[in-house]
Design a protein around this motif. Structure first.
Motif, PDB file in Angstrom:
ATOM      1  N   LEU A  70       1.031  21.087 -15.426  1.00  0.00           N
ATOM      2  CA  LEU A  70      -0.018  22.105 -15.520  1.00  0.00           C
ATOM      3  C   LEU A  70       0.523  23.505 -15.247  1.00  0.00           C
ATOM      4  CD1 LEU A  70      -3.003  20.258 -13.786  1.00  0.00           C
ATOM      5  CD2 LEU A  70      -2.946  21.079 -16.150  1.00  0.00           C
ATOM      6  N   THR A  71       1.370  23.629 -14.246  1.00  0.00           N
ATOM      7  CA  THR A  71       1.916  24.948 -13.912  1.00  0.00           C
ATOM      8  C   THR A  71       2.854  25.472 -14.987  1.00  0.00           C
ATOM      9  OG1 THR A  71       3.675  23.884 -12.625  1.00  0.00           O
ATOM     10  CG2 THR A  71       1.712  24.614 -11.418  1.00  0.00           C
ATOM     11  N   ASN A  72       3.315  24.596 -15.850  1.00  0.00           N
ATOM     12  CA  ASN A  72       4.175  25.021 -16.954  1.00  0.00           C
ATOM     13  C   ASN A  72       3.428  25.032 -18.284  1.00  0.00           C
ATOM     14  OD1 ASN A  72       7.269  25.238 -16.073  1.00  0.00           O
ATOM     15  ND2 ASN A  72       6.283  23.630 -14.839  1.00  0.00           N
ATOM     16  N   GLY A  73       2.095  25.005 -18.203  1.00  0.00           N
ATOM     17  CA  GLY A  73       1.282  25.126 -19.406  1.00  0.00           C
ATOM     18  C   GLY A  73       1.264  23.898 -20.280  1.00  0.00           C
ATOM     19  N   LEU A  74       1.595  22.737 -19.706  1.00  0.00           N
ATOM     20  CA  LEU A  74       1.623  21.497 -20.475  1.00  0.00           C
ATOM     21  C   LEU A  74       0.451  20.610 -20.093  1.00  0.00           C
ATOM     22  CD1 LEU A  74       5.448  20.772 -20.120  1.00  0.00           C
ATOM     23  CD2 LEU A  74       4.279  21.783 -22.096  1.00  0.00           C
ATOM     24  N   ARG A  75       0.120  19.683 -20.977  1.00  0.00           N
ATOM     25  CA  ARG A  75      -1.026  18.804 -20.753  1.00  0.00           C
ATOM     26  C   ARG A  75      -0.645  17.705 -19.758  1.00  0.00           C
ATOM     27  NH1 ARG A  75      -3.954  16.322 -25.898  1.00  0.00           N
ATOM     28  NH2 ARG A  75      -4.449  18.557 -26.096  1.00  0.00           N
ATOM     29  N   PRO A  76      -1.483  17.479 -18.748  1.00  0.00           N
ATOM     30  CA  PRO A  76      -1.200  16.383 -17.802  1.00  0.00           C
ATOM     31  C   PRO A  76      -1.320  15.019 -18.475  1.00  0.00           C
ATOM     32  CG  PRO A  76      -3.373  17.302 -17.391  1.00  0.00           C
ATOM     33  CD  PRO A  76      -2.724  18.197 -18.414  1.00  0.00           C
ATOM     34  N   LEU A 102       0.834  -1.207   0.000  1.00  0.00           N
ATOM     35  CA  LEU A 102       0.000   0.000   0.000  1.00  0.00           C
ATOM     36  C   LEU A 102       0.866   1.253   0.000  1.00  0.00           C
ATOM     37  CD1 LEU A 102      -2.839  -0.982   2.515  1.00  0.00           C
ATOM     38  CD2 LEU A 102      -3.074  -0.590   0.049  1.00  0.00           C
ATOM     39  N   HIS A 103       1.963   1.200   0.734  1.00  0.00           N
ATOM     40  CA  HIS A 103       2.865   2.352   0.765  1.00  0.00           C
ATOM     41  C   HIS A 103       3.464   2.607  -0.620  1.00  0.00           C
ATOM     42  CE1 HIS A 103       5.938   5.149   2.150  1.00  0.00           C
ATOM     43  NE2 HIS A 103       6.812   4.434   1.468  1.00  0.00           N
ATOM     44  N   ALA A 104       3.894   1.529  -1.296  1.00  0.00           N
ATOM     45  CA  ALA A 104       4.463   1.681  -2.643  1.00  0.00           C
ATOM     46  C   ALA A 104       3.423   2.234  -3.607  1.00  0.00           C
ATOM     47  CB  ALA A 104       4.999   0.338  -3.137  1.00  0.00           C
ATOM     48  N   ALA A 105       2.187   1.732  -3.519  1.00  0.00           N
ATOM     49  CA  ALA A 105       1.120   2.221  -4.402  1.00  0.00           C
ATOM     50  C   ALA A 105       0.813   3.689  -4.121  1.00  0.00           C
ATOM     51  CB  ALA A 105      -0.138   1.372  -4.204  1.00  0.00           C
ATOM     52  N   TYR A 106       0.834   4.077  -2.846  1.00  0.00           N
ATOM     53  CA  TYR A 106       0.588   5.475  -2.490  1.00  0.00           C
ATOM     54  C   TYR A 106       1.660   6.390  -3.076  1.00  0.00           C
ATOM     55  CZ  TYR A 106       0.870   9.757   0.216  1.00  0.00           C
ATOM     56  OH  TYR A 106       0.980  11.077   0.575  1.00  0.00           O
ATOM     57  N   LYS A 107       2.924   5.952  -2.990  1.00  0.00           N
ATOM     58  CA  LYS A 107       4.007   6.796  -3.517  1.00  0.00           C
ATOM     59  C   LYS A 107       3.879   6.959  -5.024  1.00  0.00           C
ATOM     60  CE  LYS A 107       8.072   7.131  -1.903  1.00  0.00           C
ATOM     61  NZ  LYS A 107       9.479   6.935  -1.534  1.00  0.00           N
ATOM     62  N   LEU A 108       3.530   5.887  -5.740  1.00  0.00           N
ATOM     63  CA  LEU A 108       3.328   5.999  -7.183  1.00  0.00           C
ATOM     64  C   LEU A 108       2.229   7.010  -7.504  1.00  0.00           C
ATOM     65  CD1 LEU A 108       3.555   2.276  -8.368  1.00  0.00           C
ATOM     66  CD2 LEU A 108       5.030   4.140  -9.122  1.00  0.00           C
ATOM     67  N   GLN A 109       1.145   6.938  -6.774  1.00  0.00           N
ATOM     68  CA  GLN A 109       0.033   7.860  -7.000  1.00  0.00           C
ATOM     69  C   GLN A 109       0.423   9.289  -6.639  1.00  0.00           C
ATOM     70  OE1 GLN A 109      -3.421   7.124  -4.551  1.00  0.00           O
ATOM     71  NE2 GLN A 109      -4.814   8.023  -6.050  1.00  0.00           N
ATOM     72  N   HIS A 110       1.128   9.444  -5.517  1.00  0.00           N
ATOM     73  CA  HIS A 110       1.515  10.775  -5.047  1.00  0.00           C
ATOM     74  C   HIS A 110       2.453  11.468  -6.035  1.00  0.00           C
ATOM     75  CE1 HIS A 110       2.631  13.985  -2.301  1.00  0.00           C
ATOM     76  NE2 HIS A 110       3.907  13.627  -2.405  1.00  0.00           N
ATOM     77  N   GLN A 149       3.792  15.178 -10.583  1.00  0.00           N
ATOM     78  CA  GLN A 149       4.275  15.356 -11.953  1.00  0.00           C
ATOM     79  C   GLN A 149       3.249  16.108 -12.787  1.00  0.00           C
ATOM     80  OE1 GLN A 149       7.065  14.913 -13.329  1.00  0.00           O
ATOM     81  NE2 GLN A 149       6.734  14.745 -15.540  1.00  0.00           N
ATOM     82  N   ASN A 150       1.980  15.781 -12.630  1.00  0.00           N
ATOM     83  CA  ASN A 150       0.934  16.470 -13.389  1.00  0.00           C
ATOM     84  C   ASN A 150       0.747  17.905 -12.923  1.00  0.00           C
ATOM     85  OD1 ASN A 150       0.175  14.616 -15.359  1.00  0.00           O
ATOM     86  ND2 ASN A 150      -1.196  13.515 -13.965  1.00  0.00           N
ATOM     87  N   VAL A 151       0.916  18.164 -11.638  1.00  0.00           N
ATOM     88  CA  VAL A 151       0.882  19.545 -11.141  1.00  0.00           C
ATOM     89  C   VAL A 151       1.985  20.362 -11.797  1.00  0.00           C
ATOM     90  CG1 VAL A 151       1.265  21.002  -9.111  1.00  0.00           C
ATOM     91  CG2 VAL A 151      -0.226  18.992  -8.951  1.00  0.00           C
ATOM     92  N   TYR A 152       3.173  19.762 -11.885  1.00  0.00           N
ATOM     93  CA  TYR A 152       4.306  20.450 -12.528  1.00  0.00           C
ATOM     94  C   TYR A 152       3.984  20.747 -13.995  1.00  0.00           C
ATOM     95  CZ  TYR A 152       8.855  21.029 -14.768  1.00  0.00           C
ATOM     96  OH  TYR A 152       9.902  21.494 -15.520  1.00  0.00           O
TER      97      TYR A 152
END
Length: 405
Positions: free
Chosen positions: A35-41, A17-25, A30-33
């Motif tokens: 979006l903030t740089n004007g790129l598609r998630p 569960l910890h490994a799965a959480y880290k992958l999701q987190h 990565q998608n936040v980064y």
């Protein structure tokens, strides 16, 4: 954290569960980064590593020996150059071929015990190794191996990793003992046990052994003292326990071995931080990381899902299982590799593999597999001999992913 409050299943579940959480987190970050740089998630942000089959070891070490930062916490996507397929099955095939290439290269410094077939680090000093056209420090190779093993654990891909339990003990800060020597080298284990069981009062006269450790390299026998002045200290009834302890310690923790292990450990923990899996025992860590090697073939059959015209009563399916039951264990494991990319078994058992059997479009062609989805494409053969022959050909050619139409 109080791991003793959980049973083995609970500790392993918590780790996964910890490994799965880290992958999701980290996928979210990565998608936040982006979006903030004007790129598609991205739907599934991934660490994509392109590898050439013809230069697999050279490419893999070149990619893995450099710091990958937080990208190691994204979903792994190995891509073989010139091949369109990617996914968990390709990842599994990469790790299998990577370990085979490492062990085959005798300059890297792994020893294979002839009885146990297990690997351990050699006593030789680290040096430069030629991989293809490139000279690479063996220190970087051990680091890359550690990273690869960490990525396999993190992405829950089983790796054909023939190291003894002692490696997992060392990762968790547990000292190897005589039982670990028995596992790695039954010959040495028997020898040390025989010394401990010998009751002869004049052991030094019958054993004629000193506090030294010998090994062979490049055709030369090298001797190392286990204690200062060890070459002049005979093993006696009084000091035999100390001798065995020091012998075992040297085998697993000598200066040369420790330097190589520390490079492997540093690479491994750069992906899987040691704090997060201290809740596991060494055996649990080995099972989580690299699966089990115990096979329940009837359970595999029970767990199959039939689609696209097949069901358990279909004549071709009945013939297939008749042929499968006649195969040797090695051939059956080859089938696992063909369909899933690995011959390792999940902790929950073979039934959990959930392999899908789908009817292939060409009734006369060879069986095919899509390892990414654990799907086996079986033509609707009408003859058992034809099925046996074509399955045998497919399993012999099981490495390499061809795009399926």
């Amino acid at each position: 954290m109080f791991p003793f409050l959980l049973d083995s299943h609970g500790r392993i579940t918590l780790f996964e569960l910890h490994a799965a959480y880290k992958l999701q987190h980290y996928s979210y970050l990565q998608n936040v980064y982006l979006l903030t740089n004007g790129l598609r998630p991205q739907n599934r942000p991934a660490l994509a590593l392109p590898i050439r089959r013809s230069n697999l070891l050279e490419d893999a070490v070149a990619l893995l020996r450099v710091p990958l930062g937080t990208a190691v916490h994204l979903h792994l996507m190995m891509v073989f150059s010139g091949e369109a397929v990617a996914g968990p099955g390709v990842n599994a095939e990469f790790f299998l071929l990577f370990m085979e290439a490492l062990v085959a290269n005798k300059e890297i410094g792994f020893l294979t015990d002839w009885e146990s077939n297990l690997l351990w680090f050699s006593e030789e000093a680290m040096q430069e190794v030629r991989l293809g056209q490139t000279l690479v420090s063996s220190a970087d190779i051990y680091w890359a191996l550690g990273v690869a093993c960490g990525l396999a654990v993190y992405n829950r891909v089983f790796m054909d990793f023939h190291f003894p339990l002692a490696l997992y003990k060392k990762l968790l800060g547990v000292s190897p003992d005589l039982c670990d020597l028995w596992e790695l080298s039954p010959r040495l284990g028997r020898s040390m046990t025989k010394i401990l069981e010998d009751t002869n009062e004049h052991l030094e006269d019958t054993l004629c052994r000193t506090f030294t450790y010998q090994y062979e390299t490049n055709g030369k026998v090298i001797m190392r003292e286990l204690i200062p002045g060890g070459s002049f200290t005979m093993v006696t009834q009084r000091n035999k326990h100390e001798y065995v302890e020091r012998f075992v310690h040297h085998k697993f923790c000598s200066d040369a071995v420790q330097r190589k292990f520390e490079r492997f450990e540093a690479g491994f923990t750069s992906v899987c931080q040691v704090l997060h899996f201290r809740l596991l025992s060494p055996r649990e860590l080995r099972d989580v990381a690299f699966g089990k090697a115990s096979y329940d073939w009837p359970a595999l059959e029970q767990g199959v899902i039939y689609v696209n015209g097949f069901n358990a009563r279909h004549n071709t399916i009945k013939m297939f299982w008749e042929v499968f039951r006649e195969l040797s264990d090695e051939q059956k494991k080859r089938f696992l590799i063909f369909v899933t990319g690995t011959d390792r078994v999940p902790l929950s058992g073979m039934k959990a593999l959930g392999i899908t059997f789908s009817m292939a479009e060409n009734p006369e062609g060879l069986p095919q597999a899509h390892t990414c989805f654990r799907t086996f494409y079986l033509p609707a053969y009408g003859d058992k001999t034809d099925l046996r022959d074509k399955l045998s050909i497919a399993l012999e050619q099981c490495f390499g992913f061809a795009p399926l139409e």
